[in-house]
Design a protein around this motif. Structure first.
Motif, short mmCIF file in Angstrom:
data_model
loop_
_atom_site.label_atom_id
_atom_site.label_comp_id
_atom_site.label_asym_id
_atom_site.label_seq_id
_atom_site.Cartn_x
_atom_site.Cartn_y
_atom_site.Cartn_z
N MET A 257 0.89 -1.08 0.25
CA MET A 257 -0.16 -0.33 -0.04
C MET A 257 0.88 1.33 0.46
SD MET A 257 -2.95 0.85 2.50
CE MET A 257 -2.38 1.73 4.21
N ALA A 258 0.38 2.33 -0.47
CA ALA A 258 1.62 3.79 -0.85
C ALA A 258 0.27 4.66 -0.32
CB ALA A 258 1.62 3.92 -2.28
N VAL A 259 0.87 5.48 0.58
CA VAL A 259 0.33 7.06 0.95
C VAL A 259 0.54 8.28 0.39
CG1 VAL A 259 0.64 8.32 3.09
CG2 VAL A 259 0.79 5.74 3.47
N VAL A 260 -0.52 8.62 -0.06
CA VAL A 260 -0.15 9.96 -0.25
C VAL A 260 0.19 11.07 0.27
CG1 VAL A 260 -1.27 11.00 -2.59
CG2 VAL A 260 -0.62 8.44 -2.71
N ILE A 261 1.02 11.64 0.06
CA ILE A 261 0.54 13.25 1.60
C ILE A 261 -0.13 14.06 0.24
CG2 ILE A 261 2.51 15.39 1.69
CD1 ILE A 261 2.05 11.94 4.18
N GLY A 262 -1.30 15.25 1.00
CA GLY A 262 -1.80 15.92 0.87
C GLY A 262 -1.68 17.31 0.76
N ALA B 116 -3.94 12.52 2.06
CA ALA B 116 -4.09 12.90 0.93
C ALA B 116 -5.64 10.63 0.72
CB ALA B 116 -4.11 13.16 -0.02
N GLY B 117 -4.64 9.91 -0.04
CA GLY B 117 -5.24 8.84 0.11
C GLY B 117 -4.15 7.80 -0.32
N TYR B 118 -4.33 6.97 -0.12
CA TYR B 118 -4.01 5.33 -0.41
C TYR B 118 -4.63 5.49 -1.91
CZ TYR B 118 -4.23 6.18 4.33
OH TYR B 118 -4.32 7.06 5.76
N THR B 119 -3.19 4.11 -1.81
CA THR B 119 -3.29 3.85 -3.27
C THR B 119 -2.36 2.20 -3.71
OG1 THR B 119 -2.97 4.11 -5.92
CG2 THR B 119 -1.05 4.52 -5.01
N VAL B 120 -2.27 1.61 -4.69
CA VAL B 120 -1.73 0.19 -4.61
C VAL B 120 -0.13 0.81 -5.26
CG1 VAL B 120 -1.84 -1.98 -5.97
CG2 VAL B 120 -3.76 -0.54 -5.22
N ALA B 121 0.20 0.05 -4.84
CA ALA B 121 2.55 -0.06 -5.37
C ALA B 121 2.49 -1.64 -5.66
CB ALA B 121 2.63 1.16 -4.14
N ASN B 122 3.94 -1.25 -6.61
CA ASN B 122 4.32 -2.38 -6.86
C ASN B 122 5.74 -2.14 -6.59
OD1 ASN B 122 5.47 -5.33 -7.45
ND2 ASN B 122 4.09 -5.71 -9.64
N GLY C 4 -1.90 3.20 -8.86
CA GLY C 4 -2.46 3.46 -9.18
C GLY C 4 -3.71 1.90 -8.72
N PRO C 5 -4.98 1.84 -8.88
CA PRO C 5 -5.64 2.40 -10.29
C PRO C 5 -6.19 4.44 -9.76
CG PRO C 5 -6.28 1.07 -9.38
CD PRO C 5 -5.18 1.03 -8.84
N ALA C 6 -5.84 4.17 -8.54
CA ALA C 6 -6.92 5.78 -7.80
C ALA C 6 -6.14 5.72 -7.12
CB ALA C 6 -7.97 5.14 -8.11
N VAL D 116 -1.38 -6.59 -8.59
CA VAL D 116 -1.26 -6.41 -6.79
C VAL D 116 -2.44 -6.11 -6.95
CG1 VAL D 116 0.01 -4.44 -5.10
CG2 VAL D 116 1.04 -5.52 -6.49
N GLU D 117 -3.38 -6.24 -5.95
CA GLU D 117 -4.65 -5.75 -5.51
C GLU D 117 -4.64 -5.49 -3.91
OE1 GLU D 117 -9.16 -6.89 -6.27
OE2 GLU D 117 -7.50 -8.06 -7.25
N ILE D 118 -5.20 -4.41 -3.58
CA ILE D 118 -5.80 -4.01 -2.13
C ILE D 118 -7.29 -3.85 -1.99
CG2 ILE D 118 -5.72 -2.63 -0.61
CD1 ILE D 118 -2.74 -1.86 -1.42
N GLU D 119 -8.08 -4.18 -1.35
CA GLU D 119 -9.41 -4.43 -0.70
C GLU D 119 -9.58 -2.81 -1.11
OE1 GLU D 119 -12.23 -5.95 2.29
OE2 GLU D 119 -10.30 -6.37 2.94
N GLY D 120 -10.68 -2.10 -0.85
CA GLY D 120 -10.94 -1.20 -1.54
C GLY D 120 -10.45 -0.23 -2.09
N ILE D 121 -9.04 -0.38 -3.06
CA ILE D 121 -8.48 0.21 -3.57
C ILE D 121 -8.59 -0.08 -5.10
CG2 ILE D 121 -6.78 2.49 -3.92
CD1 ILE D 121 -5.54 1.11 -1.27
#
Length: 152
Positions: free
Chosen positions: A1-6, A22-28, A56-58, A139-144
């Protein structure tokens, strides 16, 4: 999981840290172990190649996601599951990581912090397994969501 600073943060207290996310995204979090080991075991060399660290994806905000420490995540190579875990197994919680890093670096909007890799890294398989050109990684993360990339 990746954390994006807002928003900009420096010397942020643990209890305030998630307000800067700001939110969270998927990272490989890909690694070229040959480059890493041939450079005196410098991790950066093994992680900085072109196309490394797809995201990504969001970006999903915490109000949309809920608790970022209670998500199922996994990775697959050519359809075979290599890794599986939950974010409650992270060594450092998001608020702890943001607070700690902000003691040494000013974090800016858009900065990304990778939270770690779950068990199952190919290098630690018996025998070790390495990605090769043409392999498909998911790579998949539930909810992301899920990201898919092909190794060049």
């Amino acid at each position: 999981m990746a954390v994006v600073i807002g928003r900009e943060c420096l010397n942020v207290a643990v209890e305030d840290a998630r307000a800067y996310v700001a939110g969270y995204t998927v990272a490989n979090d890909l690694s070229a172990r040959d480059h890493q080991f041939n450079s005196g075991n410098l991790w950066l060399i093994g992680k900085a190649g072109p196309g490394y660290c797809p995201l990504g994806p969001a970006i999903v905000t915490e109000d949309e996601l809920g608790d970022p420490h209670n998500l199922v995540l996994g990775s697959w190579v050519n359809g075979e599951r290599w890794q599986g875990s939950k974010t409650d197994q992270l060594v450092h919680r998001v608020d702890e990581a943001v607070s700690f890093i902000s003691r040494f670096f000013k974090l800016l909007p858009g900065d990304v912090i990778l939270t770690g890799t779950p068990p199952g890294v190919g290098f630690f398989h018996k025998p070790p397994r390495f990605l090769k050109a043409g392999d498909t990684c998911e790579v998949e993360i539930e909810g992301i969501g899920k990201i898919t990339n092909t190794v060049d």
